[in-house]
Design an enzyme around this catalytic site. Structure first.
Site, PDB file in Angstrom:
ATOM      1  N   PRO A  11      23.721 -37.234  12.228  1.00  0.00           N
ATOM      2  CA  PRO A  11      23.418 -38.033  11.033  1.00  0.00           C
ATOM      3  C   PRO A  11      24.640 -38.475  10.239  1.00  0.00           C
ATOM      4  O   PRO A  11      25.579 -37.703  10.048  1.00  0.00           O
ATOM      5  CB  PRO A  11      22.544 -37.089  10.194  1.00  0.00           C
ATOM      6  CG  PRO A  11      22.835 -35.724  10.706  1.00  0.00           C
ATOM      7  CD  PRO A  11      23.144 -35.885  12.165  1.00  0.00           C
ATOM      8  N   ASN A  12      24.545 -39.708   9.805  1.00  0.00           N
ATOM      9  CA  ASN A  12      25.537 -40.362   8.933  1.00  0.00           C
ATOM     10  C   ASN A  12      26.794 -40.822   9.648  1.00  0.00           C
ATOM     11  O   ASN A  12      27.600 -41.535   9.059  1.00  0.00           O
ATOM     12  CB  ASN A  12      25.901 -39.481   7.727  1.00  0.00           C
ATOM     13  CG  ASN A  12      24.720 -39.267   6.811  1.00  0.00           C
ATOM     14  OD1 ASN A  12      24.122 -40.222   6.339  1.00  0.00           O
ATOM     15  ND2 ASN A  12      24.349 -38.023   6.593  1.00  0.00           N
TER      16      ASN A  12
ATOM     17  N   ARG B  97      32.776 -45.103   4.290  1.00  0.00           N
ATOM     18  CA  ARG B  97      32.794 -44.187   3.146  1.00  0.00           C
ATOM     19  C   ARG B  97      33.702 -43.001   3.503  1.00  0.00           C
ATOM     20  O   ARG B  97      33.891 -42.693   4.665  1.00  0.00           O
ATOM     21  CB  ARG B  97      31.387 -43.619   2.860  1.00  0.00           C
ATOM     22  CG  ARG B  97      30.376 -44.627   2.356  1.00  0.00           C
ATOM     23  CD  ARG B  97      30.558 -44.929   0.867  1.00  0.00           C
ATOM     24  NE  ARG B  97      29.458 -45.739   0.352  1.00  0.00           N
ATOM     25  CZ  ARG B  97      29.316 -47.050   0.551  1.00  0.00           C
ATOM     26  NH1 ARG B  97      30.195 -47.702   1.278  1.00  0.00           N
ATOM     27  NH2 ARG B  97      28.280 -47.699   0.029  1.00  0.00           N
TER      28      ARG B  97
ATOM     29  N   TYR C  26      37.200 -38.812   6.868  1.00  0.00           N
ATOM     30  CA  TYR C  26      36.790 -39.206   8.225  1.00  0.00           C
ATOM     31  C   TYR C  26      37.592 -40.363   8.815  1.00  0.00           C
ATOM     32  O   TYR C  26      37.333 -40.774   9.948  1.00  0.00           O
ATOM     33  CB  TYR C  26      35.295 -39.558   8.223  1.00  0.00           C
ATOM     34  CG  TYR C  26      34.423 -38.397   7.786  1.00  0.00           C
ATOM     35  CD1 TYR C  26      34.367 -37.223   8.539  1.00  0.00           C
ATOM     36  CD2 TYR C  26      33.675 -38.453   6.618  1.00  0.00           C
ATOM     37  CE1 TYR C  26      33.587 -36.151   8.144  1.00  0.00           C
ATOM     38  CE2 TYR C  26      32.885 -37.386   6.210  1.00  0.00           C
ATOM     39  CZ  TYR C  26      32.843 -36.239   6.972  1.00  0.00           C
ATOM     40  OH  TYR C  26      32.076 -35.174   6.589  1.00  0.00           O
TER      41      TYR C  26
ATOM     42  N   ASN D 203      28.940 -34.345  18.548  1.00  0.00           N
ATOM     43  CA  ASN D 203      29.226 -34.167  17.123  1.00  0.00           C
ATOM     44  C   ASN D 203      27.876 -34.179  16.431  1.00  0.00           C
ATOM     45  O   ASN D 203      27.319 -35.240  16.137  1.00  0.00           O
ATOM     46  CB  ASN D 203      30.132 -35.277  16.582  1.00  0.00           C
ATOM     47  CG  ASN D 203      30.533 -35.004  15.132  1.00  0.00           C
ATOM     48  OD1 ASN D 203      29.937 -34.157  14.466  1.00  0.00           O
ATOM     49  ND2 ASN D 203      31.538 -35.720  14.652  1.00  0.00           N
TER      50      ASN D 203
ATOM     51  N   ALA E 273      25.934 -32.738  10.277  1.00  0.00           N
ATOM     52  CA  ALA E 273      25.393 -31.658   9.437  1.00  0.00           C
ATOM     53  C   ALA E 273      24.474 -30.715  10.209  1.00  0.00           C
ATOM     54  O   ALA E 273      24.387 -29.518   9.874  1.00  0.00           O
ATOM     55  CB  ALA E 273      24.660 -32.255   8.235  1.00  0.00           C
TER      56      ALA E 273
ATOM     57  N   GLU F  47      32.081 -29.535  21.848  1.00  0.00           N
ATOM     58  CA  GLU F  47      31.751 -29.786  20.436  1.00  0.00           C
ATOM     59  C   GLU F  47      32.937 -30.478  19.771  1.00  0.00           C
ATOM     60  O   GLU F  47      34.085 -30.025  19.912  1.00  0.00           O
ATOM     61  CB  GLU F  47      31.464 -28.439  19.750  1.00  0.00           C
ATOM     62  CG  GLU F  47      31.177 -28.568  18.265  1.00  0.00           C
ATOM     63  CD  GLU F  47      30.875 -27.213  17.616  1.00  0.00           C
ATOM     64  OE1 GLU F  47      30.822 -26.180  18.326  1.00  0.00           O
ATOM     65  OE2 GLU F  47      30.699 -27.191  16.383  1.00  0.00           O
TER      66      GLU F  47
ATOM     67  N   HIS G 109      34.399 -32.376  16.075  1.00  0.00           N
ATOM     68  CA  HIS G 109      34.285 -32.768  14.669  1.00  0.00           C
ATOM     69  C   HIS G 109      35.524 -33.558  14.285  1.00  0.00           C
ATOM     70  O   HIS G 109      36.647 -33.170  14.668  1.00  0.00           O
ATOM     71  CB  HIS G 109      34.142 -31.539  13.761  1.00  0.00           C
ATOM     72  CG  HIS G 109      32.927 -30.744  14.095  1.00  0.00           C
ATOM     73  ND1 HIS G 109      31.668 -31.160  13.748  1.00  0.00           N
ATOM     74  CD2 HIS G 109      32.787 -29.601  14.800  1.00  0.00           C
ATOM     75  CE1 HIS G 109      30.789 -30.285  14.206  1.00  0.00           C
ATOM     76  NE2 HIS G 109      31.439 -29.325  14.853  1.00  0.00           N
TER      77      HIS G 109
ATOM     78  N   ARG H 257      37.205 -26.764   5.358  1.00  0.00           N
ATOM     79  CA  ARG H 257      36.663 -27.459   4.195  1.00  0.00           C
ATOM     80  C   ARG H 257      36.073 -26.455   3.195  1.00  0.00           C
ATOM     81  O   ARG H 257      35.691 -25.343   3.582  1.00  0.00           O
ATOM     82  CB  ARG H 257      35.641 -28.505   4.659  1.00  0.00           C
ATOM     83  CG  ARG H 257      36.372 -29.636   5.408  1.00  0.00           C
ATOM     84  CD  ARG H 257      35.473 -30.673   5.965  1.00  0.00           C
ATOM     85  NE  ARG H 257      34.732 -31.392   4.923  1.00  0.00           N
ATOM     86  CZ  ARG H 257      33.907 -32.401   5.193  1.00  0.00           C
ATOM     87  NH1 ARG H 257      33.747 -32.817   6.441  1.00  0.00           N
ATOM     88  NH2 ARG H 257      33.269 -33.000   4.220  1.00  0.00           N
TER      89      ARG H 257
HETATM   90  O1  CA2 Z   1      33.906 -33.672  10.732  1.00  0.00           O
HETATM   91  C1  CA2 Z   1      32.870 -33.963  11.357  1.00  0.00           C
HETATM   92  O2  CA2 Z   1      32.868 -34.691  12.351  1.00  0.00           O
HETATM   93  C2  CA2 Z   1      31.516 -33.486  10.823  1.00  0.00           C
HETATM   94  O3  CA2 Z   1      30.703 -33.174  11.941  1.00  0.00           O
HETATM   95  C3  CA2 Z   1      30.946 -34.640  10.026  1.00  0.00           C
HETATM   96  C4  CA2 Z   1      29.641 -34.303   9.324  1.00  0.00           C
HETATM   97  C5  CA2 Z   1      29.763 -33.016   8.538  1.00  0.00           C
HETATM   98  O4  CA2 Z   1      28.491 -32.645   8.012  1.00  0.00           O
HETATM   99  C6  CA2 Z   1      30.301 -31.881   9.355  1.00  0.00           C
HETATM  100  O5  CA2 Z   1      30.471 -30.747   8.512  1.00  0.00           O
HETATM  101  C7  CA2 Z   1      31.639 -32.237   9.967  1.00  0.00           C
HETATM  102  C8  CA2 Z   1      29.228 -35.423   8.357  1.00  0.00           C
HETATM  103  C9  CA2 Z   1      29.175 -36.766   8.972  1.00  0.00           C
HETATM  104  C10 CA2 Z   1      29.083 -37.776   7.897  1.00  0.00           C
HETATM  105  O6  CA2 Z   1      29.792 -38.896   8.296  1.00  0.00           O
HETATM  106  C11 CA2 Z   1      30.163 -39.805   7.370  1.00  0.00           C
HETATM  107  C12 CA2 Z   1      31.002 -40.777   7.790  1.00  0.00           C
HETATM  108  C13 CA2 Z   1      31.426 -41.725   6.903  1.00  0.00           C
HETATM  109  C14 CA2 Z   1      31.000 -41.711   5.604  1.00  0.00           C
HETATM  110  C15 CA2 Z   1      30.138 -40.734   5.183  1.00  0.00           C
HETATM  111  C16 CA2 Z   1      29.712 -39.774   6.080  1.00  0.00           C
END
Ligand code: CA2
Length: 142
Positions: A9-10, A17, A22, A73, A76, A97, A99, A106
């Site tokens: 997700p996201n 963002r 990221y 990946n 969340a 895996e 990230h 974090r």
């Molecule tokens: O660092 C990573 O790749 C994560 O898997 C990203 C997840 C986070 O919940 C993990 O703890 C670490 C969140 C992805 C959200 O992606 C976004 C990308 C751009 C803008 C907002 C969110």
């Protein structure tokens, strides 16, 4: 060799963002990079992203049935989804895996645990989108 690169997700909002966490690469750019990196390694890479947990479980089940290696990946879901855990547990081919950030570095405590890690041959975190290339290299070398 076929490889599934699955994103949770996201991650479709990459580059739009929170670039300080990221980076600035968009999801479409990431997907194109993965296909190109895979081709260089002799891999046929299928890159997918979903915001829906059941869809992710279906894709992981598909990988289990076809013994397809996976780069995951789970975003969340990494930190709390027992449905993703159960699906990862059924995989037969290697799972890497990935990230983009390093969740363990974090501040939010909930990011410090992964339900995916016990089923992964390797965890690559904190390397930005380059981590996906490293994950594909791991699969190509096995
Ligand atoms: O660092 C990573 O790749 C994560 O898997 C990203 C997840 C986070 O919940 C993990 O703890 C670490 C969140 C992805 C959200 O992606 C976004 C990308 C751009 C803008 C907002 C969110």
């Amino acid at each position: 060799m076929r490889v599934l690169v699955l994103n949770g997700p996201n991650l479709g909002r990459l580059g739009r963002r929170q670039p300080e966490i990221y980076g600035t690469t968009t999801y479409d750019e990431l997907a194109a990079h993965c296909v190109a990196w895979g081709a260089d390694l002799g891999l046929d890479v299928d890159v997918r992203q979903t915001n829906h947990e059941g869809v992710m479980v279906d894709w992981l089940n598909e990988a289990a049935d076809a013994a397809t290696p996976v780069v995951l990946n789970a975003a969340a879901w990494t930190h709390y989804s027992y449905a993703v855990l159960d699906a990862c547990a059924q995989l037969e081919a290697p799972l890497v895996e990935v990230h983009i950030s390093d969740p363990r570095q974090r501040p939010e405590e909930f990011r410090h645990h992964s339900v995916v890690t016990p089923y992964a041959v390797e965890v690559i975190a904190g390397q930005g989108v380059e981590g996906y290339r490293m994950a594909l290299e791991v699969l190509a070398s096995r």
